[in-house]
Design a protein around this motif. Structure first.
Motif, PDB file in Angstrom:
ATOM      1  N   ASP A  63       0.836  -1.203   0.000  1.00  0.00           N
ATOM      2  CA  ASP A  63       0.000   0.000   0.000  1.00  0.00           C
ATOM      3  C   ASP A  63       0.870   1.253   0.000  1.00  0.00           C
ATOM      4  O   ASP A  63       0.599   2.221  -0.708  1.00  0.00           O
ATOM      5  N   VAL A  64       1.896   1.216   0.852  1.00  0.00           N
ATOM      6  CA  VAL A  64       2.776   2.376   0.967  1.00  0.00           C
ATOM      7  C   VAL A  64       3.531   2.593  -0.344  1.00  0.00           C
ATOM      8  O   VAL A  64       3.650   3.724  -0.831  1.00  0.00           O
ATOM      9  N   TYR A  65       3.991   1.500  -0.921  1.00  0.00           N
ATOM     10  CA  TYR A  65       4.685   1.586  -2.211  1.00  0.00           C
ATOM     11  C   TYR A  65       3.772   2.231  -3.251  1.00  0.00           C
ATOM     12  O   TYR A  65       4.188   3.129  -3.994  1.00  0.00           O
ATOM     13  N   ASP A  66       2.538   1.791  -3.310  1.00  0.00           N
ATOM     14  CA  ASP A  66       1.589   2.380  -4.262  1.00  0.00           C
ATOM     15  C   ASP A  66       1.388   3.868  -3.990  1.00  0.00           C
ATOM     16  O   ASP A  66       1.335   4.681  -4.913  1.00  0.00           O
ATOM     17  N   ALA A  67       1.273   4.195  -2.698  1.00  0.00           N
ATOM     18  CA  ALA A  67       0.953   5.574  -2.329  1.00  0.00           C
ATOM     19  C   ALA A  67       2.065   6.549  -2.689  1.00  0.00           C
ATOM     20  O   ALA A  67       1.812   7.729  -2.935  1.00  0.00           O
ATOM     21  N   ILE A  68       3.299   6.074  -2.702  1.00  0.00           N
ATOM     22  CA  ILE A  68       4.384   7.006  -3.050  1.00  0.00           C
ATOM     23  C   ILE A  68       4.608   7.045  -4.559  1.00  0.00           C
ATOM     24  O   ILE A  68       5.567   7.650  -5.037  1.00  0.00           O
ATOM     25  N   GLY A  69       3.735   6.395  -5.300  1.00  0.00           N
ATOM     26  CA  GLY A  69       3.771   6.547  -6.760  1.00  0.00           C
ATOM     27  C   GLY A  69       4.378   5.396  -7.534  1.00  0.00           C
ATOM     28  O   GLY A  69       4.733   5.558  -8.701  1.00  0.00           O
ATOM     29  N   ARG A  70       4.526   4.244  -6.882  1.00  0.00           N
ATOM     30  CA  ARG A  70       5.058   3.059  -7.550  1.00  0.00           C
ATOM     31  C   ARG A  70       6.347   3.331  -8.321  1.00  0.00           C
ATOM     32  O   ARG A  70       6.379   3.176  -9.551  1.00  0.00           O
ATOM     33  N   PRO A  71       7.373   3.750  -7.630  1.00  0.00           N
ATOM     34  CA  PRO A  71       8.636   3.983  -8.337  1.00  0.00           C
ATOM     35  C   PRO A  71       9.186   2.679  -8.907  1.00  0.00           C
ATOM     36  O   PRO A  71       8.883   1.597  -8.401  1.00  0.00           O
ATOM     37  N   GLY A  72       9.985   2.806  -9.962  1.00  0.00           N
ATOM     38  CA  GLY A  72      10.570   1.629 -10.619  1.00  0.00           C
ATOM     39  C   GLY A  72      11.344   0.767  -9.640  1.00  0.00           C
ATOM     40  O   GLY A  72      12.017   1.280  -8.747  1.00  0.00           O
ATOM     41  N   LEU A  73      11.229  -0.547  -9.800  1.00  0.00           N
ATOM     42  CA  LEU A  73      11.863  -1.472  -8.859  1.00  0.00           C
ATOM     43  C   LEU A  73      13.201  -1.986  -9.359  1.00  0.00           C
ATOM     44  O   LEU A  73      14.085  -2.308  -8.579  1.00  0.00           O
ATOM     45  N   MET A  74      13.329  -2.071 -10.680  1.00  0.00           N
ATOM     46  CA  MET A  74      14.528  -2.679 -11.249  1.00  0.00           C
ATOM     47  C   MET A  74      15.566  -1.616 -11.612  1.00  0.00           C
ATOM     48  O   MET A  74      15.230  -0.619 -12.243  1.00  0.00           O
ATOM     49  N   ALA A  75      16.800  -1.882 -11.220  1.00  0.00           N
ATOM     50  CA  ALA A  75      17.874  -0.931 -11.513  1.00  0.00           C
ATOM     51  C   ALA A  75      18.302  -1.037 -12.968  1.00  0.00           C
ATOM     52  O   ALA A  75      18.938  -0.147 -13.501  1.00  0.00           O
ATOM     53  N   MET A  76      17.964  -2.144 -13.611  1.00  0.00           N
ATOM     54  CA  MET A  76      18.360  -2.335 -14.997  1.00  0.00           C
ATOM     55  C   MET A  76      17.138  -2.224 -15.902  1.00  0.00           C
ATOM     56  O   MET A  76      16.030  -2.507 -15.496  1.00  0.00           O
ATOM     57  N   GLY A  77      17.409  -1.824 -17.121  1.00  0.00           N
ATOM     58  CA  GLY A  77      16.322  -1.708 -18.076  1.00  0.00           C
ATOM     59  C   GLY A  77      16.839  -1.960 -19.467  1.00  0.00           C
ATOM     60  O   GLY A  77      18.024  -2.274 -19.646  1.00  0.00           O
ATOM     61  N   ASN A  78      15.965  -1.844 -20.416  1.00  0.00           N
ATOM     62  CA  ASN A  78      16.385  -2.041 -21.788  1.00  0.00           C
ATOM     63  C   ASN A  78      17.022  -0.770 -22.328  1.00  0.00           C
ATOM     64  O   ASN A  78      16.648   0.322 -21.959  1.00  0.00           O
ATOM     65  N   ARG A  79      17.981  -0.984 -23.188  1.00  0.00           N
ATOM     66  CA  ARG A  79      18.689   0.136 -23.790  1.00  0.00           C
ATOM     67  C   ARG A  79      17.700   1.009 -24.550  1.00  0.00           C
ATOM     68  O   ARG A  79      17.746   2.232 -24.501  1.00  0.00           O
ATOM     69  N   THR A  80      16.797   0.352 -25.293  1.00  0.00           N
ATOM     70  CA  THR A  80      15.802   1.063 -26.092  1.00  0.00           C
ATOM     71  C   THR A  80      14.484   0.345 -25.950  1.00  0.00           C
ATOM     72  O   THR A  80      14.416  -0.871 -26.103  1.00  0.00           O
ATOM     73  N   GLU A  81      13.422   1.074 -25.640  1.00  0.00           N
ATOM     74  CA  GLU A  81      12.101   0.458 -25.681  1.00  0.00           C
ATOM     75  C   GLU A  81      11.637   0.502 -27.132  1.00  0.00           C
ATOM     76  O   GLU A  81      11.995   1.395 -27.877  1.00  0.00           O
ATOM     77  N   ALA A  82      10.839  -0.463 -27.544  1.00  0.00           N
ATOM     78  CA  ALA A  82      10.308  -0.501 -28.906  1.00  0.00           C
ATOM     79  C   ALA A  82      11.385  -0.316 -29.970  1.00  0.00           C
ATOM     80  O   ALA A  82      11.328   0.593 -30.785  1.00  0.00           O
ATOM     81  N   PRO A  83      12.419  -1.148 -29.944  1.00  0.00           N
ATOM     82  CA  PRO A  83      13.482  -1.021 -30.932  1.00  0.00           C
ATOM     83  C   PRO A  83      13.061  -1.602 -32.280  1.00  0.00           C
ATOM     84  O   PRO A  83      12.231  -2.503 -32.340  1.00  0.00           O
TER      85      PRO A  83
END
Lengths: 154, 154
Positions: free
Chosen positions: A76-96
């Motif tokens: 609940d608290v996580y949701d309330a603060i705006g659901r910040p991203g959980l993963m430190a890694m991501g894709n270089r490009t979305e929709a490549p």
DNA sequence: GTTTCATGCACTATTTAAAGTTACATGAAA
DNA sequence: TTTCATGTAACTTTAAATAGTGCATGAAAC
């Protein structure tokens, strides 16, 4: 970027508020957290909008918990603060456009989604009441030990 | 902090190298990745030390894959680039004196550890050969579609 | 042998998002 | 009406990834 510690911070603040029982000002909370009062207001703003805490202006004002700790989960608290991203890694490009990158993204995303889902499930299983109980257990353990220190800051 | 895209990037590079068959220079790879050659060298340096790729100087030099794609997992690649942190969130303070914060940290850490373990397990289950196969499937699917575009950049 | 091509690496600059700070408006109690 | 406290916008600082520069090294071509 800096590591996000908002969830850690806001949980800490909430438990202190619960221990106190009476309204705590942003200044008091900021001192306990060694941060700035405005940071406290910012982070608690989301919780106020979600109805988990209440704020009052003027003399005797400050922040109070608006619901029983047993009905608020870390999720609940996580949701309330705006659901910040959980993963430190991501894709270089979305929709490549590159099909190689699409294949790579698909594999990584699948893992990330699973890990995020697990984490959110675990968050949903922990109530603030459970955290408070854990805190009290730690306090009891410490008060039994020979070198009793202050159990709470401020 | 910025989101870490090194794993995504290096997997992309590795698959392109595998498709090419012959040595590719940092410049070629950087063009395909729309980044800087030095970034390529940096990121592939760890893989070279781990024995997954080979680099050669001078004319006709560049980068080649040193092992069969079927024996390299995403987990291996993750390890080779130095096991960057997976979670975007962390504790406000490690080793806090405050017992409240200790209780909060313990609960969060437990979730983070579980999620990380799951993610790494998933990474270990995906070989580069599987990624290459997925890429080829996507290429076949696209070549059947009416609007065939270039399947690979550069 | 010297020119060209390519990696290796140290160092600096840019970027991004969180955290910290300042300033001021608003509203409640003394 | 003064004091206390939140509400919020704007700006600054900071941490970490990414981007870029410059030069050394070493191999192949000429």
């Amino acid at each position: 970027m800096k590591r996000d510690s908002r969830l850690s911070g806001v949980l800490h603040v909430l438990l202190h508020m619960a221990e106190q029982g009476e309204p705590m000002t942003s200044d008091q909370l900021a001192r306990a957290m060694q941060t700035h009062p405005v940071v406290i207001r910012r982070i608690l703003g989301g919780l106020r909008d979600a109805g988990f805490v209440h704020s009052e202006k003027g003399h005797g004002g400050g922040w109070t918990i608006a619901r029983d700790l047993s009905v608020i989960t870390m999720r609940d608290v996580y949701d309330a603060i705006g659901r910040p991203g959980l993963m430190a890694m991501g894709n270089r490009t979305e929709a490549p456009g590159c099909l190689v990158e699409q294949a790579v993204n698909a594999a990584l995303d699948s893992g990330f989604r699973e890990a995020e889902a697990l984490l959110l499930t675990r968050f949903g299983e922990v109530t603030l009441a459970a955290l408070a109980a854990d805190f009290h257990a730690r306090m009891a353990a410490r008060s039994l030990s020979p070198t009793t220190q202050e159990h709470i800051h401020g």
